[in-house]
Design a protein around this motif. Structure first.
Motif, PDB file in Angstrom:
ATOM      1  N   PRO A  64      46.205 -33.399   5.406  1.00 18.78           N
ATOM      2  CA  PRO A  64      45.436 -33.565   6.643  1.00 18.78           C
ATOM      3  C   PRO A  64      44.717 -32.261   6.999  1.00 18.78           C
ATOM      4  N   HIS A  65      43.507 -32.385   7.534  1.00 13.25           N
ATOM      5  CA  HIS A  65      42.758 -31.223   7.990  1.00 13.25           C
ATOM      6  C   HIS A  65      42.805 -31.216   9.521  1.00 13.25           C
ATOM      7  N   PHE A  66      43.529 -30.253  10.076  1.00 13.15           N
ATOM      8  CA  PHE A  66      43.662 -30.159  11.525  1.00 13.15           C
ATOM      9  C   PHE A  66      42.566 -29.278  12.112  1.00 13.15           C
ATOM     10  N   TYR A  67      42.063 -29.678  13.267  1.00 15.84           N
ATOM     11  CA  TYR A  67      41.152 -28.828  14.034  1.00 15.84           C
ATOM     12  C   TYR A  67      41.436 -29.068  15.509  1.00 15.84           C
ATOM     13  N   ARG A  68      41.834 -27.983  16.189  1.00 17.35           N
ATOM     14  CA  ARG A  68      42.197 -28.054  17.603  1.00 17.35           C
ATOM     15  C   ARG A  68      43.233 -29.136  17.873  1.00 17.35           C
ATOM     16  N   GLY A  69      44.198 -29.234  16.975  1.00 17.61           N
ATOM     17  CA  GLY A  69      45.313 -30.152  17.169  1.00 17.61           C
ATOM     18  C   GLY A  69      45.089 -31.562  16.679  1.00 17.61           C
ATOM     19  N   GLU A  70      43.873 -31.920  16.245  1.00 18.92           N
ATOM     20  CA  GLU A  70      43.577 -33.267  15.776  1.00 18.92           C
ATOM     21  C   GLU A  70      43.371 -33.261  14.261  1.00 18.92           C
ATOM     22  N   VAL A  71      43.665 -34.379  13.627  1.00 20.75           N
ATOM     23  CA  VAL A  71      43.336 -34.547  12.210  1.00 20.75           C
ATOM     24  C   VAL A  71      41.903 -35.050  12.127  1.00 20.75           C
ATOM     25  N   VAL A  72      41.034 -34.288  11.485  1.00 19.97           N
ATOM     26  CA  VAL A  72      39.611 -34.621  11.436  1.00 19.97           C
ATOM     27  C   VAL A  72      39.162 -35.005  10.022  1.00 19.97           C
ATOM     28  N   TYR A  73      40.076 -34.908   9.060  1.00 17.44           N
ATOM     29  CA  TYR A  73      39.706 -35.228   7.679  1.00 17.44           C
ATOM     30  C   TYR A  73      40.988 -35.293   6.856  1.00 17.44           C
ATOM     31  N   ILE A  74      40.952 -35.983   5.737  1.00 18.83           N
ATOM     32  CA  ILE A  74      42.086 -36.013   4.809  1.00 18.83           C
ATOM     33  C   ILE A  74      41.545 -35.880   3.392  1.00 18.83           C
ATOM     34  N   THR A  75      42.206 -35.053   2.585  1.00 19.09           N
ATOM     35  CA  THR A  75      41.881 -34.977   1.161  1.00 19.09           C
ATOM     36  C   THR A  75      43.115 -35.324   0.348  1.00 19.09           C
ATOM     37  N   GLY A  76      42.887 -35.649  -0.919  1.00 19.71           N
ATOM     38  CA  GLY A  76      43.988 -36.020  -1.787  1.00 19.71           C
ATOM     39  C   GLY A  76      43.992 -35.233  -3.079  1.00 19.71           C
ATOM     40  N   GLY A 134      56.329 -33.263  18.829  1.00 22.94           N
ATOM     41  CA  GLY A 134      57.253 -34.396  18.826  1.00 22.94           C
ATOM     42  C   GLY A 134      56.588 -35.689  18.402  1.00 22.94           C
ATOM     43  N   CYS A 135      55.469 -36.046  19.104  1.00 19.60           N
ATOM     44  CA  CYS A 135      54.808 -37.315  18.792  1.00 19.60           C
ATOM     45  C   CYS A 135      53.497 -37.133  18.031  1.00 19.60           C
ATOM     46  N   GLY A 136      53.053 -35.875  17.900  1.00 17.03           N
ATOM     47  CA  GLY A 136      51.855 -35.614  17.097  1.00 17.03           C
ATOM     48  C   GLY A 136      50.545 -35.715  17.841  1.00 17.03           C
ATOM     49  N   VAL A 137      50.548 -36.095  19.122  1.00 16.47           N
ATOM     50  CA  VAL A 137      49.306 -36.216  19.864  1.00 16.47           C
ATOM     51  C   VAL A 137      48.721 -34.830  20.095  1.00 16.47           C
ATOM     52  N   GLY A 138      47.403 -34.737  20.151  1.00 12.84           N
ATOM     53  CA  GLY A 138      46.776 -33.437  20.358  1.00 12.84           C
ATOM     54  C   GLY A 138      45.279 -33.586  20.549  1.00 12.84           C
ATOM     55  N   GLY A 139      44.622 -32.448  20.764  1.00 13.80           N
ATOM     56  CA  GLY A 139      43.183 -32.458  20.920  1.00 13.80           C
ATOM     57  C   GLY A 139      42.731 -31.458  21.970  1.00 13.80           C
ATOM     58  N   ASP A 140      41.466 -31.585  22.395  1.00 14.95           N
ATOM     59  CA  ASP A 140      40.919 -30.648  23.367  1.00 14.95           C
ATOM     60  C   ASP A 140      41.146 -31.158  24.790  1.00 14.95           C
ATOM     61  N   VAL A 141      40.503 -30.528  25.764  1.00 11.86           N
ATOM     62  CA  VAL A 141      40.718 -30.886  27.165  1.00 11.86           C
ATOM     63  C   VAL A 141      40.261 -32.313  27.454  1.00 11.86           C
ATOM     64  N   PHE A 142      39.196 -32.775  26.763  1.00 11.15           N
ATOM     65  CA  PHE A 142      38.741 -34.153  26.935  1.00 11.15           C
ATOM     66  C   PHE A 142      39.815 -35.130  26.459  1.00 11.15           C
ATOM     67  N   SER A 143      40.422 -34.811  25.308  1.00 11.15           N
ATOM     68  CA  SER A 143      41.458 -35.680  24.744  1.00 11.15           C
ATOM     69  C   SER A 143      42.618 -35.840  25.712  1.00 11.15           C
ATOM     70  N   PHE A 144      43.030 -34.718  26.328  1.00 14.28           N
ATOM     71  CA  PHE A 144      44.171 -34.790  27.249  1.00 14.28           C
ATOM     72  C   PHE A 144      43.863 -35.701  28.432  1.00 14.28           C
ATOM     73  N   ILE A 145      42.696 -35.513  29.056  1.00 10.63           N
ATOM     74  CA  ILE A 145      42.332 -36.327  30.219  1.00 10.63           C
ATOM     75  C   ILE A 145      42.235 -37.801  29.829  1.00 10.63           C
ATOM     76  N   MET A 146      41.611 -38.097  28.683  1.00 11.79           N
ATOM     77  CA  MET A 146      41.468 -39.483  28.248  1.00 11.79           C
ATOM     78  C   MET A 146      42.818 -40.162  28.081  1.00 11.79           C
ATOM     79  N   GLN A 147      43.776 -39.425  27.484  1.00  6.01           N
ATOM     80  CA  GLN A 147      45.076 -40.030  27.223  1.00  6.01           C
ATOM     81  C   GLN A 147      45.937 -40.060  28.481  1.00  6.01           C
ATOM     82  N   TYR A 148      45.850 -39.017  29.293  1.00  5.10           N
ATOM     83  CA  TYR A 148      46.691 -38.969  30.485  1.00  5.10           C
ATOM     84  C   TYR A 148      46.217 -39.992  31.524  1.00  5.10           C
ATOM     85  N   LYS A 149      44.899 -40.101  31.682  1.00  2.00           N
ATOM     86  CA  LYS A 149      44.336 -41.014  32.674  1.00  2.00           C
ATOM     87  C   LYS A 149      43.989 -42.384  32.087  1.00  2.00           C
ATOM     88  N   ASN A 150      44.209 -42.532  30.774  1.00  3.61           N
ATOM     89  CA  ASN A 150      43.891 -43.792  30.098  1.00  3.61           C
ATOM     90  C   ASN A 150      42.435 -44.196  30.379  1.00  3.61           C
TER      91      ASN A 150
END
Length: 863
Positions: A183-195, A56-72
């Motif tokens: 976009p290059h996705f890895y574990r739910g995050e965009v880690v690179y972009i090519t054109g 829906g909103c595009g947020v994603g990542g690993d377990v660290f990402s979730f805690i960082m965003q949920y707990k700010n």
């Protein structure tokens, strides 16, 4: 301090599905996203990849990402939370020490993700149309957020953030202007972009000093056993949308040596680079890095994957995979076939040395199917090379083994005698040599208990027996239950045990058909004896959402033999856990199988289809102690239950008893299934009694099964249907015998007949041959032939067409030639005859004897 090691330890000890479940409600790895106003579950958890992503909103990542965003919080605080959660002690980190995670990289990935989504939202129709012409579907465009960069895109990120990510220069010019963005996705995050330039097709990669290229395109594909490496994003996406598991490199020279370790979980890596000089060179260089697991796909000359799919199909590409070559075969095939014979031996010498180290079947295959065909050797030339390889092989044996001594005739005879006396059985559960056995776990070590009350360590058994598995890790026979079996002479009351199992199921589940609860109670008892039988029935729970399928499976898994409730299992989970622990597998949301790529879906269904039979094995190529790849056998036989809304594979259906569930009415009430202490104790008691029942009654039930007579009540069953129902009827017979009754057997007679009718209806609905025969069975009774010659009944084509058009199954048939194609499936041919007036008419010649034989084979009654 090894920062990366600590990071991986924290991730390993904090499974993302467990962590997220502590904060939000998760159902089947889906949840409502806490980071935006989410009305329906948009957040998905990928257990294999250990990441989350919100669609829906595009947020994603690993377990660290979730805690960082949920707990700010920042990365350091998230790391400390995860460490405290699992009791891991990490070194104290001050501001001058390098933190566990680079905050700059986190900001960078956030910028790349936001910009990618904004480029995607601005994708012009002309660019989408161009991608569609390249066979990139809208579904793929939307899923992988392919976009376009031009002046009309309004970016939300600051100029400083865009410059830091290399997406804008100091003058404010977008780096990817005029380019399609990938976009290059890895574990739910965009880690690179090519054109990719539009329309000039130039390629752009972000500058290394801004964003280093650290990942392959779609690197998440490396979690599977087989993967295809393609050249570029378009080729990778083409493979993905055609059902193949693939990742991509950005040009043939971009593959890094340090990436090899990322393929450690992949058993087979297919290289599918462009068939041009650069692609062939890259295939060889990457192949040398990965050695044995590499297979090289040879595309048509001058083509890439996207070109190939312009005119070819998934099946055509699968053929290329099947024909792929090892690195050695590829290198030999690259030698000029017109090399003069006087120089060829010198050219081939280094390859002959490598060939001589292979197994005999591999040597034969390369000599006769690669070297002979490629260089067009005659018989004498081939023999000369065979002789050279034999000499080299003999030399290797002498060097490696020294004076290796082989057993003489007397020693061989002793080995044969010993082998003859070795017992073969599965320690988790089996019936062998007149004894029933189960694995038990004591102090985390596996033992085996037999029906004669002996208990032996698995380590000791492995020295004197041939075990089907030496890695048993699962047993739910409690110490109390084991002691009760060994110390007590009390026999289990089978009728009372059946009632206890049946009452436990009925306590939590309401059934539309009360016979289903009786069947499931017998089935659960049978899971503790399934190794007695050659076949054991699968069960298919077929119902709409909210009908209680998952709850029923959870209830049954709690008391079944080694019951495990799984959703969307991988191929390796199925064959490894079944092979080691013979688990009773409860597979929820079976429809998810079809969302896998074609090859994985086919492998999963094949394993499940074969796992219905005790003789079934699954073979996989794995490394042995000598670091060589050899075939390894895994056993696929175990009880299995599936739950789903839609139809399952038709072959799988043939091995199942289908149970339809309905939603519970508001007025209908049952107990809530809650893991209370009382419920846990009850389940333990039921399981222990089932273990003891199997140990006590297993030998007697095996004797009943091994007779030639059908069980009482099963006289109407034959072939596959008898295979499915025989264990159930035997258990019903045994219980009725103790009760001096026939009620349970009669109930199974009724249910089995209903099941056969249900299966025949499904077959008519799904199987073309069934449909044709079903309609013919009525036609032959209702329609008179115009002529007959012995067993050949002749009908006019117009009469047959009219009859078929009058049925629900074939009302859509308009012309006779369409019906002719249909009837060919059952060997009914058309011909031209003359009527009484001498006019030519089209007729169908039906061999009544052949058709009636088909009726019998397909269990269709000719009314």
């Amino acid at each position: 301090m090894d920062i990366e090691k600590i990071r991986e330890q924290l991730k390993e000890c904090n499974p993302i599905e467990d962590v997220i479940s502590e904060f939000i409600h998760v159902d089947n790895n889906k949840a409502k996203c806490p980071f935006h106003e989410d009305k329906t579950p948009s957040l998905s958890i990928n257990i294999d990849g250990q990441y989350f992503h919100c669609f829906g909103c595009g947020v994603g990542g690993d377990v660290f990402s979730f805690i960082m965003q949920y707990k700010n919080c920042n990365y350091l605080e998230a790391s400390q939370f995860l460490a405290q959660r699992t009791g891991i002690i990490i070194p104290t980190i001050n501001q001058k020490t390098k933190t566990l995670y680079d905050d700059k990289k986190r900001r960078l990935y956030s910028t790349l993700q936001k910009v990618s989504f904004e480029y995607h939202n601005a994708l012009p129709e002309k660019v989408r149309s161009y991608l569609n012409k390249r066979k990139i579907l809208d579904e793929t465009i939307n899923k992988y957020k392919i976009g376009f960069c031009d002046d009309s895109v309004c970016l939300s990120e600051s100029k400083e953030a865009l410059m830091e990510a290399g997406l804008m220069d100091s003058a404010g010019k977008p780096f990817l202007k005029g380019h399609i963005s990938f976009p290059h996705f890895y574990r739910g995050e965009v880690v690179y972009i090519t054109g990719r330039g539009f329309p000039d097709k130039s390629h752009r990669k972000l500058k290394k000093d801004k964003v280093p290229l650290e990942y392959l395109f779609n690197q998440d594909a490396l979690h599977r056993k087989e993967v295809i490496i393609a050249e570029g994003e378009i080729d990778t996406l083409t493979l993905l949308q055609n059902g193949f598991n693939a990742c991509g490199v950005l040009g043939t020279a971009s593959f890094k040596r340090e990436w090899v370790d990322r393929f450690k979980y992949c058993e087979t890596v297919y290289l599918a680079f462009d068939n041009d000089p650069a692609g062939r060179k890259a295939s060889e260089s990457v192949g040398e890095l990965m050695e044995d697991k590499i297979r090289i796909v040879v595309l048509p000359e001058g083509q890439d994957i996207n070109d190939f799919f312009e005119t070819k199909t998934k099946e055509d590409f699968q053929t290329l995979l099947n024909q792929s070559q090892s690195l050695l075969e590829f290198q030999i095939s690259a030698i000029d076939p017109d090399t003069p014979r006087t120089k060829l031996k010198t050219v081939l010498d280094p390859f002959l040395v490598r060939i001589s180290k292979l197994s005999d079947p591999e040597i034969t295959a390369i000599l006769k199917h690669i070297i002979k065909d490629h260089f067009k050797f005659d018989v004498e030339e081939l023999k000369s090379y065979e002789k050279l390889i034999k000499q080299l092989k003999k030399k290797h044996k002498t060097v490696s083994s020294g004076q290796q001594k082989y057993p003489d005739q007397h020693e061989i005879m002793e080995l044969l005698k010993n082998e003859r006396n070795i017992k073969r059985f599965h320690p988790a559960q089996d019936y062998a040599n007149g004894l029933m056995n189960f694995a038990i776990i004591l102090e985390n070590k596996p033992f085996v208990i037999f029906s004669d009350k002996r208990t032996v360590s698995l380590n000791e058994l492995s020295k004197a027996s041939h075990l089907q598995s030496e890695y048993v890790s699962n047993s739910r026979f409690s110490p109390d239950g084991v002691l009760d079996f060994i110390e007590s002479d009390k026999e289990i009351d089978i009728s009372a045990l059946f009632e206890k199992v049946h009452s436990h199921i009925m306590r939590f589940i309401l059934f539309h058909n009360p016979l289903h609860s009786l069947f499931l109670a017998l089935w659960i008892m049978g899971t503790y004896l399934f190794m007695v039988f050659r076949y054991f029935p699968y069960v298919w729970l077929n119902a709409e959402k909210g009908s209680g399928k998952t709850l029923l499976m959870e209830v049954l898994a709690g008391i079944a033999f080694n019951g495990e409730l799984v959703t969307n299992p991988t191929e390796s989970v199925i064959f490894r856990d079944v092979s080691d622990n013979l688990i009773t597998m409860f597979i929820d949301e079976v429809e998810q199988f079809r969302k896998r790529d074609k090859e994985t879906f086919g492998s999963l269904i094949t394993i499940l289809n074969t796992g219905f039979s005790k003789s079934s094995v699954v073979k996989r190529i794995e490394k042995n102690a000598e670091n060589r790849f050899v075939p390894q056998k895994y056993y696929a036989y175990s009880p299995k239950m599936f739950a789903g809304i839609n139809e399952i594979d038709d072959v799988l259906q043939d091995r199942t008893v289908r149970i339809r569930l309905l939603r519970k009415k508001d007025a209908e009430t049952v107990d809530r299934y809650k893991e209370t202490e009382e419920l846990q104790q009850l389940k333990k008691e039921i399981r222990d009694e089932l273990y003891i029942f199997a140990l006590q009654m297993g030998p007697q039930i095996a004797e009943l099964y091994q007779t030639d007579e059908k069980p009482v009540g099963a006289e109407h069953l034959s072939n596959r249907d008898l295979d499915i129902w025989e264990p159930i009827f035997i258990l019903a017979n045994v219980i009725d015998l103790q009760r001096n009754s026939s009620d349970l057997t009669n109930a199974m007679v009724t249910l089995s007949k209903e099941s056969l009718e249900d299966k025949q209806t499904m077959n008519v609905e799904q199987n073309e041959t069934y449909k044709i025969l079903f309609v013919l069975s009525g036609m032959l009774d209702e329609l008179d032939p115009v002529d007959r010659k012995n067993e050949i009944f002749i009908y006019t084509a117009s009469d047959v067409l009219t009859y078929f058009q009058g049925t629900e199954e074939y009302a859509w048939v308009v012309k006779s030639h369409s019906l002719t194609r249909i009837l060919k499936k059952v060997d009914i041919s058309s011909a031209q005859n003359r009527d009484d007036d001498g006019k030519k008419i089209r007729v169908y010649n039906i061999n009544r004897q052949k058709i009636e034989d088909l009726f019998e084979r397909y269990n269709i009654n000719n009314f």
